[in-house]
Design a protein around this motif. Structure first.
Motif, PDB file in Angstrom:
ATOM      1  N   UNK A 123      29.396  -2.531  -9.255  1.00 13.65           N
ATOM      2  CA  UNK A 123      29.864  -1.237  -9.763  1.00 13.65           C
ATOM      3  C   UNK A 123      29.109  -0.088  -9.112  1.00 13.65           C
ATOM      4  N   UNK A 124      29.146  -0.104  -7.774  1.00 14.20           N
ATOM      5  CA  UNK A 124      28.461   0.934  -7.023  1.00 14.20           C
ATOM      6  C   UNK A 124      29.093   2.294  -7.305  1.00 14.20           C
ATOM      7  N   UNK A 125      28.256   3.325  -7.305  1.00 14.10           N
ATOM      8  CA  UNK A 125      28.772   4.675  -7.513  1.00 14.10           C
ATOM      9  C   UNK A 125      29.511   5.147  -6.269  1.00 14.10           C
ATOM     10  N   UNK A 126      30.555   5.919  -6.479  1.00 16.38           N
ATOM     11  CA  UNK A 126      31.345   6.504  -5.381  1.00 16.38           C
ATOM     12  C   UNK A 126      31.967   5.453  -4.474  1.00 16.38           C
ATOM     13  N   UNK A 127      32.234   4.255  -5.021  1.00 16.51           N
ATOM     14  CA  UNK A 127      32.763   3.200  -4.170  1.00 16.51           C
ATOM     15  C   UNK A 127      34.272   3.089  -4.298  1.00 16.51           C
TER      16      UNK A 127
END
Length: 540
Positions: A416-420
């Protein structure tokens, strides 16, 4: 350096699989290794990151607190895996055969970690280690790296042979105690053979005959015994808290910049992994408009490229013009927010539990790869350039790129990487067609190594080994690694761990001194404390 197995209280009759789980946790939960060995040593050396203001001074001479792996082999990993066998040995004769596969899997993991330690140290105690509280010596002799690699290969080979056999009795499975493969013997066979291949390619540099013999033996195995997809990758997967803030702030990458050479390549080639590896800078159109209102940007300024890397050479990062342009954030007066030009390392790639800008803790999974299918493909591609094995360099190279993209896409979504934004097939196809990425037989080794280097973003220690083994990347490679200087003096990248001189009061002084004297006599090893020297496999 430690050499003695720490004496612990006698083992209680706990399930042997507990020792396996504890060993794997010890391998992957070390936040000091992340903080010192990876983030602030290997990654800056190999231009996977820089500190916030860029690399400074003669930073390649800084290896304080480096190499947290050595002591853990003897107190947390190897000793626990040895304990597993001892626990089984205390069972009844009719129960012991049900643990045969578990013991072989434990031996594979122990061999991996011994290799991992010796890889940057050279000679270490192994054959006589771990046995102190079972009647063995407390002053173990050292195995030379050449001897050790051969011994480890033989142990892994023997473990594979046993795992391939149909067991005479039903086996107890590691199941949930095995966070790699849930005790699946077939998966462990593939992982073990990939490990043999990785080790053999190190050996190949120092002893081509010995290395090639192992390589040919592994590649002659049935296809079902070799990795064939990302599902076969050897990866530790934990929950967000395993590398989260609660596990220690040392996992955080907050102050680590994205490196300019890698970012420039990935931006220019439209590499879909760029938002897995790095964060966009803060020059969103909304922030730009506020800066225009503050008269800190000219009217009409529009949002542009938002992945911008930090200079890796200290002489470039200290230039006044670069400091002003890249390392001096602008301040928005209305909300007292700073706007930063440079990108950072994607926080949740290494620190899955990291909170986002709104304070929401990460809830994805922690991915820590040991050997991925992409690495296996790139090894096969490299060997194919030397006419070793089946398949073409092109087919294995393209399979490696695709599997690397797929692996990092899985991380992007699973962690759940940010901005992915998940990858699309159209992006992958377009990337493989880019000049410098599309396979070119005239640059085969350069391309294979360059893509392997990118693939090792989450395994910087292997990117370091790749560079030592192949000379790639370099200042002229497809993915460049420019030479670094400080005060116009070239900086030399370390090649191994420094070694502390033994004290004459050390109980194992004689064995230590004999091992160190022998290593010091090897060409290129240099002074014990000199990290720029070479271990046996890293032949000049």
């Amino acid at each position: 350096m430690l050499t003695l197995t720490k004496t612990r209280t006698p083992l209680r009759r706990s399930p042997p699989q507990n020792q396996f789980l504890q060993a794997t946790s010890q391998i992957h939960s070390q936040d000091f290794e992340a903080f010192y060995d990876f983030y602030r040593r290997i990654m800056p050396w190999m231009q996977y990151n820089t500190p916030q203001a860029g690399n400074q001074g003669s930073f390649t001479l800084n290896y304080d607190n480096f190499s947290n792996r050595y002591g853990r082999l003897y107190n947390g990993v190897g000793d626990r895996l040895y304990d597993l066998e001892q626990l089984v040995g205390k069972m009844s004769a009719d129960e012991q055969p049900r643990y045969t596969n578990m013991i072989q899997i434990a031996r594979i993991l122990k061999a991996y970690y011994a290799f991992y330690v010796s890889d940057i140290y050279g000679s270490i105690p192994y054959t006589e280690a771990f046995q102190g509280r079972y009647g063995g010596t407390l002053q173990p002799k050292y195995d030379t790296q050449q001897e050790l690699f051969a011994k480890l290969d033989a142990e892994i080979k023997a473990a594979v042979a046993v795992l391939k056999q149909s067991p005479a009795v039903p086996q107890y499975s590691l199941d949930v105690y095995d966070q790699y493969f849930k005790g699946d013997a077939t998966k462990w066979i593939k992982a073990a053979n990939a490990l043999r291949l990785r080790m053999a390619m190190r050996v190949q540099k120092a002893d081509p005959t010995a290395g090639n013999a192992i390589i040919n033996e592994v590649l002659a195995m049935p296809a079902g015994d070799l990795m064939s997809s990302n599902a076969d990758s050897w990866v530790f997967i934990g929950n967000a808290t395993f590398t989260g803030d609660a596990a220690g702030g040392n996992w955080a990458t907050d102050e680590l910049r994205a490196p300019k050479p890698m970012v420039d390549f990935m931006w220019q080639k439209k590499d879909p992994r760029i938002d897995v590896f790095f964060t966009p800078n803060q020059y969103s159109q909304a922030n730009i408009d506020l800066l225009i209102a503050d008269k800190k940007l000219p009217a009409g300024t529009r949002e542009g490229r938002r992945y911008v890397g930090s200079f890796t050479s200290p002489d470039e990062s200290r230039q006044t013009a670069n400091i002003q342009r890249y390392y001096t954030p602008k301040l928005i007066s209305s909300n007292n927010t700073t706007v930063d030009t440079l990108s950072f390392i994607q926080p949740r790639l290494f620190n899955a539990g990291r909170a986002d800008a709104a304070g929401n803790a990460g809830t994805g999974r922690s991915y820590i790869p040991v050997i991925t299918y992409a690495e296996f493909c790139f090894m096969r591609a490299e060997l194919a350039t030397k006419s070793i094995g089946t398949g073409t360099a092109k087919s294995w190279y393209e399979a490696g790129v695709r599997s690397s993209l797929a692996f990092y896409d899985e991380i992007g979504q699973g962690a759940k990487l940010t901005n992915y934004t998940p990858m699309t097939e159209a992006e992958i196809t377009a990337y493989l067609a880019q000049p410098g990425v599309a396979f070119d037989a005239a640059k085969a080794m350069d391309q294979i190594a360059s893509q392997s280097y990118l693939n090792f973003m989450r395994q910087p220690q292997e990117g370091w080994a790749l560079w030592k083994r192949t000379g790639y990347p370099n200042e002229n490679s497809v993915v460049p690694m420019p030479k670094m200087t400080y005060l116009n003096v070239p900086l030399v990248i370390p090649r191994r761990s420094p070694i502390t001189l033994p004290s004459s009061s050390d109980p194992n002084y004689a064995n230590k001194k004999a091992a160190y004297d022998a290593m010091a006599a090897q060409p290129g090893f240099g002074d014990l404390a000199n990290a720029q020297g070479r271990v046996w496999w890293d032949k000049q």
